[in-house]
Design a protein around this motif. Structure first.
Motif, PDB file in Angstrom:
ATOM      1  N   GLN A   1     -21.506 -26.070  30.703  1.00  0.00           N
ATOM      2  CA  GLN A   1     -20.582 -24.934  30.631  1.00  0.00           C
ATOM      3  C   GLN A   1     -19.470 -25.064  31.663  1.00  0.00           C
TER       4      GLN A   1
ATOM      5  N   ARG B   1     -18.687 -15.482  22.792  1.00  0.00           N
ATOM      6  CA  ARG B   1     -19.914 -15.723  23.558  1.00  0.00           C
ATOM      7  C   ARG B   1     -20.606 -14.404  23.905  1.00  0.00           C
ATOM      8  N   GLU B   2     -19.820 -13.417  24.303  1.00  0.00           N
ATOM      9  CA  GLU B   2     -20.411 -12.113  24.637  1.00  0.00           C
ATOM     10  C   GLU B   2     -21.014 -11.465  23.392  1.00  0.00           C
TER      11      GLU B   2
ATOM     12  N   ARG C   1     -24.277 -13.179  22.748  1.00  0.00           N
ATOM     13  CA  ARG C   1     -25.316 -12.702  23.662  1.00  0.00           C
ATOM     14  C   ARG C   1     -25.791 -11.306  23.272  1.00  0.00           C
ATOM     15  N   ARG C   2     -24.836 -10.439  22.915  1.00  0.00           N
ATOM     16  CA  ARG C   2     -25.220  -9.078  22.519  1.00  0.00           C
ATOM     17  C   ARG C   2     -26.023  -9.084  21.222  1.00  0.00           C
TER      18      ARG C   2
ATOM     19  N   GLU D   1     -27.907 -11.506  20.179  1.00  0.00           N
ATOM     20  CA  GLU D   1     -29.235 -12.031  20.492  1.00  0.00           C
ATOM     21  C   GLU D   1     -30.117 -10.961  21.124  1.00  0.00           C
ATOM     22  N   ALA D   2     -29.512 -10.183  22.047  1.00  0.00           N
ATOM     23  CA  ALA D   2     -30.276  -9.109  22.681  1.00  0.00           C
ATOM     24  C   ALA D   2     -30.683  -8.047  21.658  1.00  0.00           C
TER      25      ALA D   2
END
Length: 404
Positions: A7, A178-179, A182-183, A185-186
């Motif tokens: 990254q 990306r955010e 991630r959200r 996935e959560a």
């Protein structure tokens, strides 16, 4: 190379290091060093071309000053990540009297466009255009028309600024994606946990429905053995056999449900016994009859196997709970189980028992199974009602969908 290292190699430092855009960074990444060195060499190359052109029409002293100022401007580019706006303002003012700093000015404008909001970018760009226009009059190029010099300077500044803003937009898009990932996935993990909780609650209701029926059989026959010690050996053997079989079935059901409740990785194998359906309703009725209950089954469903498995399983559990309640609260009465329905109209289940002849002791926990069955029927898209019957007994009525 770890994921974090990849990254830091692929992303700009302001998207990897804490602090955000324009904030001081504790260290440069490998990618930052490559980009900074490339911009430094590019600015130095442009400065050398400008210095060579200026040396042909100016004195040696002026050329020397231009070269020193251009070198200072190129070296100052190493500070563009820490102070992008201040460096761009200083280089714009320097460019008025030193054309050699033009390359460094363009590089700093690119940095501002990448890291700062549009309002600041527009202000710095306007200052750079004004400085380039003033340079065309203060340090004119004898080989180029003044108007053409102004237009060329404006075009270069516009192109570099637009390129920087495009890079900034792309980086923001990548970060937003990306955010979002991630959200998502959560949220997926949260939905999975919620689904697991609901499944465990359904299994708990299943455990109540199954074990209540088995344990009631155990209680009835154990009580018969206790109050009839002088019963014939055949009856004692039959009651003992029912107790043994019911205990075995209860253990099998409990082992199956506990196996499902185990979290992944805890070991153990889930039970592989088939789930009950409407086709196994006859076996349930026969089991109750062997336990001494008087049960009458009336059904018009010619092919129970054609009923959807989930609907048939719900009918089975409703009948099981109804027989269990009748055995606990109205022992010795005749229980009538009626099943009607066909595809497109749905299935109706009616269970009725008259009032018992004598007083019946209160059983702790009564009513919990009916609450669970009401929820089960609602989840299946149907409904269930229960309560006292007009003749003083108890009636249970349920309707479940049966798609055509």
């Amino acid at each position: 190379m770890t994921r974090t290292d990849r990254q830091r190699w692929l992303l700009p430092s302001h998207l990897v290091e804490p602090g955000g855009s324009g904030a001081p960074r504790p260290r440069r990444t490998v990618r930052d060093w490559i980009v900074d060195t490339s911009l430094f060499l590019l600015a130095a190359f442009v400065g050398l071309i400008a210095a060579d052109t200026s040396a042909q029409y100016t004195s040696e002293a002026v050329t020397l000053v231009d070269q020193l100022l251009g070198a200072a401007g190129c070296c100052a580019l190493w500070l563009r990540r820490r102070w992008p706006v201040g460096l761009a303002v200083a280089l714009a003012l320097l460019n008025v009297v030193a054309p050699v700093a033009a390359g460094a000015l363009l590089a700093s404008l690119f940095s501002v466009a990448v890291r700062r909001p549009f309002r600041e970018v527009a202000a710095i760009g306007a200052l750079a255009v004004a400085a380039s226009t003033a340079q065309a009059f203060i340090r004119p190029d004898p080989t180029t028309n003044t108007g053409l010099s102004i237009a060329l300077g404006f075009t270069l500044i516009l192109l570099v600024t637009a390129w920087g803003m495009l890079v900034r937009s792309r980086r923001q898009l990548v970060e937003a994606l990306r955010e979002r990932a991630r959200r998502a996935e959560a949220e997926a993990e949260l939905r999975a946990a919620q689904a697991q909780r609901l499944a465990r609650e359904a299994i708990a209701r299943e455990m109540h429905d199954v074990l209540a029926h088995r344990l009631t059989l155990l209680s009835v026959h154990a009580g018969a053995l206790e109050f009839r010690p002088d019963a014939p050996p055949e009856q004692v053997a039959r009651a003992a056999g029912v107790i043994r079989d019911s205990a075995h079935e209860a253990l099998q059901d409990l082992r199956e449900i506990i196996g499902v409740l185990r979290a992944p990785g805890e070991g153990g194998e889930a039970g592989d016994r088939p789930q009950p359906t409407l086709a196994t309703l006859d076996a349930l009725i026969e089991e109750s009859r062997e336990a001494g209950a008087d049960v009458h089954l009336d059904t018009t469903v010619g092919d129970p196997a054609a009923v959807p498995a989930a609907t048939g399983r719900t009918v089975y559990r409703i009948a099981q709970e109804g027989l269990t309640n009748a055995r606990k609260h109205a022992p010795g009465t005749t229980v009538t189980v009626t099943v009607r329905g066909r595809p497109g109209e749905g299935l109706t289940v009616d269970i009725h028992n008259p009032a018992p002849a004598g007083p019946v002791p209160h059983v702790p926990g009564s009513g919990q199974g009916l609450i669970g069955l009401t929820e089960r029927a609602a989840l299946a898209g149907g409904r269930m009602d229960h309560g006292p019957a007009p003749d003083g007994g108890f009636a249970l009525h349920a309707w479940l969908p049966w798609p055509p």
